[in-house]
Write a protein that holds these residues in place. Structure first.
Motif, PDB file in Angstrom:
ATOM      1  N   ILE A  92       0.532  -1.445  -0.055  1.00 18.61           N
ATOM      2  CA  ILE A  92       0.209   0.111   0.337  1.00 18.61           C
ATOM      3  C   ILE A  92       0.944   1.016   0.126  1.00 18.61           C
ATOM      4  N   ALA A  93       1.934   0.979   0.779  1.00 16.30           N
ATOM      5  CA  ALA A  93       2.800   2.812   0.334  1.00 16.30           C
ATOM      6  C   ALA A  93       3.623   2.910  -1.246  1.00 16.30           C
ATOM      7  N   LYS A  94       3.891   1.949  -0.845  1.00 16.95           N
ATOM      8  CA  LYS A  94       4.214   1.724  -2.511  1.00 16.95           C
ATOM      9  C   LYS A  94       3.632   2.577  -3.945  1.00 16.95           C
ATOM     10  N   MET A  95       1.709   1.891  -3.256  1.00 17.41           N
ATOM     11  CA  MET A  95       0.711   2.210  -4.186  1.00 17.41           C
ATOM     12  C   MET A  95       0.983   4.045  -3.877  1.00 17.41           C
ATOM     13  N   VAL A  96       0.316   4.541  -2.690  1.00 17.04           N
ATOM     14  CA  VAL A  96      -0.168   5.249  -2.081  1.00 17.04           C
ATOM     15  C   VAL A  96       1.359   6.191  -2.970  1.00 17.04           C
ATOM     16  N   SER A  97       3.038   5.852  -3.022  1.00 21.36           N
ATOM     17  CA  SER A  97       3.599   7.003  -3.288  1.00 21.36           C
ATOM     18  C   SER A  97       3.829   7.268  -4.911  1.00 21.36           C
ATOM     19  N   GLU A  98       3.386   5.647  -5.920  1.00 18.23           N
ATOM     20  CA  GLU A  98       2.885   5.884  -7.324  1.00 18.23           C
ATOM     21  C   GLU A  98       1.685   7.068  -7.898  1.00 18.23           C
ATOM     22  N   ILE A  99       0.552   6.757  -7.204  1.00 18.04           N
ATOM     23  CA  ILE A  99      -1.173   7.392  -7.333  1.00 18.04           C
ATOM     24  C   ILE A  99      -0.273   8.897  -7.147  1.00 18.04           C
ATOM     25  N   LEU A 100       0.361   9.197  -6.113  1.00 16.18           N
ATOM     26  CA  LEU A 100       1.200  10.794  -6.065  1.00 16.18           C
ATOM     27  C   LEU A 100       1.582  11.092  -7.024  1.00 16.18           C
ATOM     28  N   ILE A 101       2.332  10.185  -7.241  1.00 15.95           N
ATOM     29  CA  ILE A 101       3.986  11.033  -7.946  1.00 15.95           C
ATOM     30  C   ILE A 101       3.203  10.932  -9.530  1.00 15.95           C
ATOM     31  N   GLU A 102       2.508  10.117 -10.345  1.00 16.47           N
ATOM     32  CA  GLU A 102       1.502  10.180 -11.412  1.00 16.47           C
ATOM     33  C   GLU A 102       0.529  12.033 -10.843  1.00 16.47           C
ATOM     34  N   GLN A 103       0.095  12.168  -9.894  1.00 14.44           N
ATOM     35  CA  GLN A 103      -0.242  13.386  -9.480  1.00 14.44           C
ATOM     36  C   GLN A 103       0.070  14.254  -9.874  1.00 14.44           C
ATOM     37  N   GLY A 104       1.614  14.166  -9.778  1.00 15.19           N
ATOM     38  CA  GLY A 104       2.582  15.161 -10.266  1.00 15.19           C
ATOM     39  C   GLY A 104       3.498  16.185  -8.563  1.00 15.19           C
ATOM     40  N   LYS A 105       2.755  14.826  -7.755  1.00 16.66           N
ATOM     41  CA  LYS A 105       3.688  15.259  -6.652  1.00 16.66           C
ATOM     42  C   LYS A 105       4.937  15.054  -6.858  1.00 16.66           C
ATOM     43  N   GLN A 106       5.617  15.488  -5.766  1.00 15.36           N
ATOM     44  CA  GLN A 106       7.238  14.650  -5.136  1.00 15.36           C
ATOM     45  C   GLN A 106       7.416  14.236  -4.083  1.00 15.36           C
ATOM     46  N   VAL A 107       7.308  12.914  -4.067  1.00 17.92           N
ATOM     47  CA  VAL A 107       7.587  12.180  -3.079  1.00 17.92           C
ATOM     48  C   VAL A 107       9.035  11.399  -2.675  1.00 17.92           C
ATOM     49  N   GLN A 108       8.771  11.718  -0.954  1.00 19.09           N
ATOM     50  CA  GLN A 108      10.092  10.332  -0.253  1.00 19.09           C
ATOM     51  C   GLN A 108       9.117   9.006   0.088  1.00 19.09           C
ATOM     52  N   LEU A 109       9.174   8.143   0.084  1.00 14.47           N
ATOM     53  CA  LEU A 109       8.626   7.243   0.216  1.00 14.47           C
ATOM     54  C   LEU A 109      10.334   5.948   1.566  1.00 14.47           C
ATOM     55  N   PHE A 110       9.669   6.680   2.755  1.00 15.36           N
ATOM     56  CA  PHE A 110      10.447   5.899   3.694  1.00 15.36           C
ATOM     57  C   PHE A 110      10.048   4.679   4.752  1.00 15.36           C
ATOM     58  N   GLN A 111      10.549   3.037   3.796  1.00 17.31           N
ATOM     59  CA  GLN A 111       9.715   1.867   4.192  1.00 17.31           C
ATOM     60  C   GLN A 111      10.808   0.838   5.103  1.00 17.31           C
ATOM     61  N   GLU A 112       9.684   0.451   6.022  1.00 12.63           N
ATOM     62  CA  GLU A 112      10.559  -0.199   7.305  1.00 12.63           C
ATOM     63  C   GLU A 112      11.396  -0.855   6.764  1.00 12.63           C
ATOM     64  N   GLY A 113      12.900  -1.003   8.182  1.00 13.06           N
ATOM     65  CA  GLY A 113      14.056  -1.302   7.413  1.00 13.06           C
ATOM     66  C   GLY A 113      15.218   0.309   6.319  1.00 13.06           C
ATOM     67  N   ASN A 114      14.327   1.434   6.252  1.00 12.37           N
ATOM     68  CA  ASN A 114      15.765   1.600   5.957  1.00 12.37           C
ATOM     69  C   ASN A 114      16.610   2.390   6.272  1.00 12.37           C
ATOM     70  N   LEU A 115      17.459   2.489   6.114  1.00  7.87           N
ATOM     71  CA  LEU A 115      18.641   2.720   7.262  1.00  7.87           C
ATOM     72  C   LEU A 115      18.873   4.400   7.251  1.00  7.87           C
ATOM     73  N   ASP A 116      17.795   4.934   6.530  1.00  6.80           N
ATOM     74  CA  ASP A 116      18.427   6.472   6.696  1.00  6.80           C
ATOM     75  C   ASP A 116      16.846   6.882   6.682  1.00  6.80           C
ATOM     76  N   HIS A 117      16.246   6.341   7.154  1.00  5.09           N
ATOM     77  CA  HIS A 117      14.785   6.931   8.235  1.00  5.09           C
ATOM     78  C   HIS A 117      14.892   8.453   9.023  1.00  5.09           C
ATOM     79  N   PRO A 118      14.276   9.552   8.156  1.00  6.68           N
ATOM     80  CA  PRO A 118      15.034  11.084   9.070  1.00  6.68           C
ATOM     81  C   PRO A 118      13.678  11.182  10.340  1.00  6.68           C
ATOM     82  N   ALA A 119      13.079  10.129  10.614  1.00  4.20           N
ATOM     83  CA  ALA A 119      12.233  10.166  11.674  1.00  4.20           C
ATOM     84  C   ALA A 119      12.112   8.896  12.340  1.00  4.20           C
ATOM     85  N   ASP A 120      12.578   7.842  12.093  1.00  2.00           N
ATOM     86  CA  ASP A 120      13.010   6.509  13.394  1.00  2.00           C
ATOM     87  C   ASP A 120      14.416   6.719  12.946  1.00  2.00           C
ATOM     88  N   TYR A 121      14.961   5.388  14.524  1.00  3.61           N
ATOM     89  CA  TYR A 121      16.378   4.537  13.960  1.00  3.61           C
ATOM     90  C   TYR A 121      16.114   2.995  13.722  1.00  3.61           C
TER      91      TYR A 121
END
Length: 279
Positions: A19-48
């Protein structure tokens, strides 16, 4: 107010990653700039993820115990508040720094999600505050998507690992909600009506090491251990308790939110629903 943050939550196996990837795809199709951070991302800006925390005295004790690796640990540790953060997974996976297993295990014992509850809360809330302030101060027009760090991770720590009271767990997540309020967040909660089916499906599809580790984590500490739960059935009971608590928190959160039924794992149906939600 422009929306700057979308949160994807739900139980393990509910379909959060899809669902997270799907949300990202839909927003990009709408012309939005998107940053997707999924579980396990070592560069997460708000988690460790894969990061340990040591107070200064504990860090010096670690260095003294493993004197031959002092220079490596000191040069890669990040000063933080009254202590140090050690990004041990980045050290290995991105920087190619190999440490002996006994040193790694010593570091992992102080992972941000292994330390006492109060310390975890402090680190996570402070990092989310920094992320929020950065988003507001830079006037970033992109939409950031976070998977599972808003409800799942706090409750995994508070309920599953530490068996804190309902009030403490609720307060933890509500405080995170207050911190991000200025980002006009949208919470999309992915629901699965049959938790037993969902978990067993995840077990059948994922590596055996995942299921064994998950079951051990959910039943041999915190709430599961206190209740005497064991095995797959016991893990499902803990997940049911988690779902109950997450449902209550969902009702209390003061933000835009959607409860999305994904029990059929129908991608096309989910996409149509998401397109309407994200219009």
């Amino acid at each position: 107010m422009a929306r700057q943050l979308i949160l994807i939550e739900g139980l393990p196996g509910s379909g959060k990653s899809t669902i997270a990837k799907m949300v990202s795809e839909i927003l990009i199709e709408q012309g939005k700039q998107v940053q997707l951070f999924q579980e396990g991302n070592l560069d997460h800006p708000a988690d460790y993820e894969g990061v340990a925390f040591y107070y200064a005295g504990n860090f010096e004790a670690l260095l003294s115990t493993h004197e031959e690796y002092r220079e490596t640990l000191e040069s890669n540790a990040i000063a933080h508040d009254q202590g140090f953060l050690i990004p041990y997974r980045k050290m290995k996976e991105q920087w190619g720094i190999d440490l002996p297993d006994h040193v790694v295990q010593a570091i992992v014992s102080r992972d941000v999600y292994e330390i006492p509850f109060e310390q975890n809360v402090k680190l996570i809330t402070e990092k989310l505050q920094d992320f929020t302030q950065n988003m507001l101060s830079t006037n970033d027009e992109s939409i950031t998507i976070f998977e599972c760090c808003f409800i799942q991770n706090p409750l995994t720590m508070g309920l599953v690992k530490c068996n804190q009271s309902k009030e403490q767990n609720v307060q933890y997540v509500l405080e995170l909600g207050r911190i991000i309020h200025a980002l006009n967040p949208l919470l999309i909660y992915i629901d699965q009506k049959d938790i037993s089916y969902t978990f067993n499906k995840a077990v059948s599809e994922r590596p055996k090491e995942w299921s064994e580790g998950f079951i051990n984590y959910y039943t041999n500490q915190g709430f599961g251990q206190a209740q005497g739960y064991q095995g797959v059935a016991g893990t499902v009971q803990v997940l049911q308790e988690r779902k109950k608590l997450e449902s209550e928190i969902y009702g209390l959160l003061q933000m835009d939110k959607v409860w999305l039924d994904n029990s059929d794992y129908d991608r096309e149906a989910s996409r149509r629903k998401l397109e309407k939600i994200l219009e």
